[in-house]
Design a protein around this motif. Structure first.
Motif, short mmCIF file in Angstrom:
data_model
loop_
_atom_site.label_atom_id
_atom_site.label_comp_id
_atom_site.label_asym_id
_atom_site.label_seq_id
_atom_site.Cartn_x
_atom_site.Cartn_y
_atom_site.Cartn_z
N TYR A 7 6.79 -62.98 95.16
CA TYR A 7 7.50 -62.53 93.96
C TYR A 7 7.72 -61.01 94.01
O TYR A 7 8.83 -60.52 93.79
CB TYR A 7 6.72 -62.92 92.71
N PHE A 8 6.66 -60.26 94.28
CA PHE A 8 6.77 -58.80 94.31
C PHE A 8 7.64 -58.33 95.48
O PHE A 8 8.39 -57.36 95.35
CB PHE A 8 5.40 -58.13 94.35
N LYS A 9 7.57 -59.01 96.61
CA LYS A 9 8.40 -58.65 97.75
C LYS A 9 9.87 -58.87 97.39
O LYS A 9 10.72 -58.01 97.66
CB LYS A 9 8.02 -59.50 98.96
N GLU A 10 10.19 -59.99 96.74
CA GLU A 10 11.57 -60.27 96.34
C GLU A 10 12.04 -59.28 95.28
O GLU A 10 13.20 -58.85 95.30
CB GLU A 10 11.69 -61.70 95.84
N CYS A 11 11.16 -58.92 94.36
CA CYS A 11 11.51 -57.91 93.35
C CYS A 11 11.85 -56.59 94.00
O CYS A 11 12.85 -55.94 93.65
CB CYS A 11 10.37 -57.71 92.36
N PHE A 12 11.05 -56.18 94.95
CA PHE A 12 11.29 -54.92 95.65
C PHE A 12 12.62 -54.96 96.39
O PHE A 12 13.40 -54.01 96.35
CB PHE A 12 10.14 -54.64 96.63
N LEU A 13 12.92 -56.06 97.03
CA LEU A 13 14.18 -56.18 97.77
C LEU A 13 15.38 -56.15 96.81
O LEU A 13 16.41 -55.56 97.12
CB LEU A 13 14.18 -57.47 98.60
#
Length: 59
Positions: A7-13
């Protein structure tokens, strides 16, 4: 835990894809909001005062 990390990786992207406004645009927009709020407050204060005076005359 993997879901939270993903989730956090996708948010960052996604945040990297955002088109952020320039500082000049943000400053101008902020001034528009501040001036609009002041004008609205003054108008609302005048209406409140006039209605109060009008009600004092009636009652």
């Amino acid at each position: 835990m993997k879901k939270i990390g993903r989730y956090f990786k996708e948010c960052f992207l996604e945040m990297k894809k955002v088109s952020w406004p320039s500082r000049q645009v943000v400053v101008k927009s902020t001034w528009v909001v501040i001036i609009s709020a002041i004008i609205f407050a003054v108008v609302l204060g005048l209406v409140d005062t006039l209605l109060g005076l009008g009600l004092d005359l009636i009652f």
